[in-house]
Design a protein around this motif. Structure first.
Motif, PDB file in Angstrom:
ATOM      1  N   THR A 264      34.777  25.346  51.671  1.00 47.40           N
ATOM      2  CA  THR A 264      35.934  25.206  50.798  1.00 47.40           C
ATOM      3  C   THR A 264      36.735  26.506  50.898  1.00 47.40           C
ATOM      4  OG1 THR A 264      34.817  26.114  48.864  1.00 47.40           O
ATOM      5  CG2 THR A 264      34.635  23.722  49.201  1.00 47.40           C
ATOM      6  N   PRO A 265      37.957  26.545  50.400  1.00 46.94           N
ATOM      7  CA  PRO A 265      38.735  27.780  50.476  1.00 46.94           C
ATOM      8  C   PRO A 265      38.029  28.996  49.861  1.00 46.94           C
ATOM      9  CG  PRO A 265      40.188  25.977  49.985  1.00 46.94           C
ATOM     10  CD  PRO A 265      38.776  25.429  49.927  1.00 46.94           C
TER      11      PRO A 265
ATOM     12  N   GLY B 129      41.032  18.133  55.087  1.00 46.49           N
ATOM     13  CA  GLY B 129      42.038  17.425  54.317  1.00 46.49           C
ATOM     14  C   GLY B 129      42.373  16.098  54.961  1.00 46.49           C
TER      15      GLY B 129
ATOM     16  N   LYS C 169      43.496  22.113  53.865  1.00 51.92           N
ATOM     17  CA  LYS C 169      42.743  23.343  53.615  1.00 51.92           C
ATOM     18  C   LYS C 169      42.510  24.031  54.952  1.00 51.92           C
ATOM     19  CE  LYS C 169      40.272  21.474  49.657  1.00 51.92           C
ATOM     20  NZ  LYS C 169      40.648  20.061  49.695  1.00 51.92           N
TER      21      LYS C 169
END
Length: 136
Positions: A56-57, A103, A91
């Motif tokens: 994830t980010p 995404g 992302k």
């Protein structure tokens, strides 16, 4: 005395109606967002992201090279007016110069284009394309 009783009853009735409408609106909103098969329903995707195996980010650290790579890719996506809004908002996670794209995109062409943009970005070692094509 009668007027006062009428005002109290009127106020109570109005309050009950307002509370009832608010409760109904909240219930309808939940129904819209949680409808199985709805494009808005993404429970499976969110559950997948919670298990810690999917980047994830938050997984992008503050390494200057990685941040610079992510910034260059994001600028390229935003400046490409032919890409859909979904494609422009994917992302992008860069860690140790390895770029992960996540995404939903509109079609296979966008998927390929985004991967190519990332691969052509200076200093990128590898691209992990985890993009998903939007269901018809």
């Amino acid at each position: 005395m009668m007027t006062r009783l009428f005002l109290v009853l009127f106020t109570l009735t109005g309050s009950l109606l307002l509370a009832s409408f608010t409760a109904q609106a909240k219930q309808q909103d939940a129904t819209i967002y949680l409808a199985v098969g709805s494009a808005l329903e993404n429970t499976e995707r969110n559950a997948r992201d919670k298990d810690g195996t999917t980047l994830t980010p938050d997984d992008q650290k503050g390494d200057k090279k990685d941040v610079k790579i992510t910034t260059k890719i994001r600028k390229a996506l935003v400046n490409d007016k032919l890409l859909s809004v979904n494609a422009q908002n994917i992302k992008i996670i860069t860690s140790n110069r390895i770029v992960t794209l996540r995404g939903v995109v509109e079609n296979a062409d966008e998927n390929t284009k985004l991967e190519q943009i990332a691969k052509k970005t200076r200093s990128v070692l590898r691209v992990d394309n985890q993009l998903e094509i939007k269901a018809p």
